[in-house]
Write an enzyme that holds these catalytic residues in place. Structure first.
Site, PDB file in Angstrom:
ATOM      1  N   GLU A  12     -13.014  -8.397  -9.169  1.00  0.00           N
ATOM      2  CA  GLU A  12     -13.557  -7.068  -9.476  1.00  0.00           C
ATOM      3  C   GLU A  12     -14.857  -7.124 -10.274  1.00  0.00           C
ATOM      4  O   GLU A  12     -15.577  -6.130 -10.346  1.00  0.00           O
ATOM      5  CB  GLU A  12     -12.510  -6.249 -10.230  1.00  0.00           C
ATOM      6  CG  GLU A  12     -11.283  -5.956  -9.389  1.00  0.00           C
ATOM      7  CD  GLU A  12     -10.148  -5.301 -10.161  1.00  0.00           C
ATOM      8  OE1 GLU A  12      -9.300  -4.667  -9.514  1.00  0.00           O
ATOM      9  OE2 GLU A  12     -10.112  -5.411 -11.393  1.00  0.00           O
ATOM     10  N   GLY A  78      -4.058   1.701  -5.510  1.00  0.00           N
ATOM     11  CA  GLY A  78      -3.236   2.107  -4.382  1.00  0.00           C
ATOM     12  C   GLY A  78      -3.337   3.605  -4.162  1.00  0.00           C
ATOM     13  O   GLY A  78      -3.350   4.389  -5.117  1.00  0.00           O
ATOM     14  N   VAL A 156       2.786  -0.752  -7.658  1.00  0.00           N
ATOM     15  CA  VAL A 156       3.543   0.251  -6.909  1.00  0.00           C
ATOM     16  C   VAL A 156       3.561  -0.128  -5.431  1.00  0.00           C
ATOM     17  O   VAL A 156       2.511  -0.167  -4.783  1.00  0.00           O
ATOM     18  CB  VAL A 156       2.946   1.653  -7.113  1.00  0.00           C
ATOM     19  CG1 VAL A 156       3.709   2.677  -6.290  1.00  0.00           C
ATOM     20  CG2 VAL A 156       2.971   2.022  -8.593  1.00  0.00           C
ATOM     21  N   GLU A 177      -4.692  -0.183 -15.261  1.00  0.00           N
ATOM     22  CA  GLU A 177      -5.527  -0.267 -16.463  1.00  0.00           C
ATOM     23  C   GLU A 177      -6.249   1.019 -16.852  1.00  0.00           C
ATOM     24  O   GLU A 177      -6.569   1.221 -18.020  1.00  0.00           O
ATOM     25  CB  GLU A 177      -6.603  -1.374 -16.307  1.00  0.00           C
ATOM     26  CG  GLU A 177      -6.087  -2.775 -16.162  1.00  0.00           C
ATOM     27  CD  GLU A 177      -5.676  -3.125 -14.737  1.00  0.00           C
ATOM     28  OE1 GLU A 177      -4.786  -3.977 -14.577  1.00  0.00           O
ATOM     29  OE2 GLU A 177      -6.252  -2.530 -13.791  1.00  0.00           O
ATOM     30  N   ASP A 200      -4.740  -0.433  -0.871  1.00  0.00           N
ATOM     31  CA  ASP A 200      -3.448  -0.363  -0.197  1.00  0.00           C
ATOM     32  C   ASP A 200      -2.916   1.061  -0.308  1.00  0.00           C
ATOM     33  O   ASP A 200      -3.482   1.898  -1.018  1.00  0.00           O
ATOM     34  CB  ASP A 200      -2.453  -1.353  -0.806  1.00  0.00           C
ATOM     35  CG  ASP A 200      -2.204  -1.091  -2.282  1.00  0.00           C
ATOM     36  OD1 ASP A 200      -1.331  -0.250  -2.583  1.00  0.00           O
ATOM     37  OD2 ASP A 200      -2.874  -1.698  -3.132  1.00  0.00           O
TER      38      ASP A 200
END
Length: 236
Positions: A12, A78, A156, A177, A200
């Site tokens: 990232e 997600g 998740v 975060e 995702d």
């Protein structure tokens, strides 16, 4: 002005570090902080590590040791919304915990409410939200959205988890975060925004999708962050 840029994982922040100029580094609280310029704008980039405590620690170091005036959290998330597909971008209007629940102690507390805090969800700075959205729309036109980001110390990957988070928070994406960064920035009175690229669907397909699309989403989010820094530079 000086921008603190926080990402949880190396993927990232790697693109951002590669693009930085006049770069120096210092280690504080177990993390390496890269200080220099990005698109000609003063920045400090740090990989905080996964989870809320790691994220909040880095905000405090950025405030105490580097004097940042603004904070952005960049990374992947997600999707919690059928309108958000893999690769789409989310800009936080607010960030909230989905795993903070004190209603047993006090039934007036909703999920996400931290006792003693004057807000349940931490609102992003209006100017930063607008600049981030402009940058996101330039990077991926028609595939970005403003909304609530929900954070918790869990990946998740089950439909039931996803549905509960949406019911509790109304969030459009989930990660690990953003709310902690928002919380720490709020306490330090530092304007902030969270920029997330969808990696995702946060459901039963997440374990398959995430490894495939993580790097692509992270680079897209890094590109948005660089455009965001350019806008801040123009603002002066």
């Amino acid at each position: 002005m000086k921008l603190g840029i926080i990402g949880a994982m190396d993927v990232e922040v790697a693109t951002l570090k590669e693009k930085m100029e006049n770069c120096t580094q210092r280690e504080r609280a177990g993390s390496v902080f890269w200080e220099g310029t990005l698109s000609g704008f003063p920045v400090v980039v740090v990989q905080c590590g996964v989870g809320k405590v790691n994220a909040a620690l880095c905000v405090q170091v950025l405030a105490d040791c580097f004097g940042v005036t603004h904070v952005v959290n960049t990374g992947v998330a997600g999707s919690l919304s059928p309108e958000l597909d893999i690769g789409d971008l989310v800009i936080s209007t607010q960030a909230i915990y989905h795993d903070f629940d004190c209603h047993v102690v006090n039934p007036n507390y909703s999920v996400g409410q931290v006792p003693g805090m004057d807000v349940r969800a931490f609102p992003g700075d209006d100017m930063l939200v607008d600049f981030a959205y402009q940058a996101a729309d330039a990077e991926n036109p028609g595939h970005c959205r403003k909304g609530t980001v929900a954070s918790g110390d869990q990946f998740v990957c089950q439909k039931a988890q996803k549905e509960k988070i949406v019911a509790d928070t109304g969030a459009v994406c989930t990660e690990m975060e953003g709310a902690a960064i928002a919380h720490a920035a709020w306490k330090n009175r530092i304007p902030f925004v969270v920029i997330r690229a969808i990696s995702d669907k946060a459901d039963d397909s997440a374990q398959m999708d995430y490894p495939t699309f993580e790097a692509i989403a992270a680079v897209r989010c890094a590109n948005v962050t660089m455009r965001f820094a350019e806008l801040l530079k123009q603002k002066g």
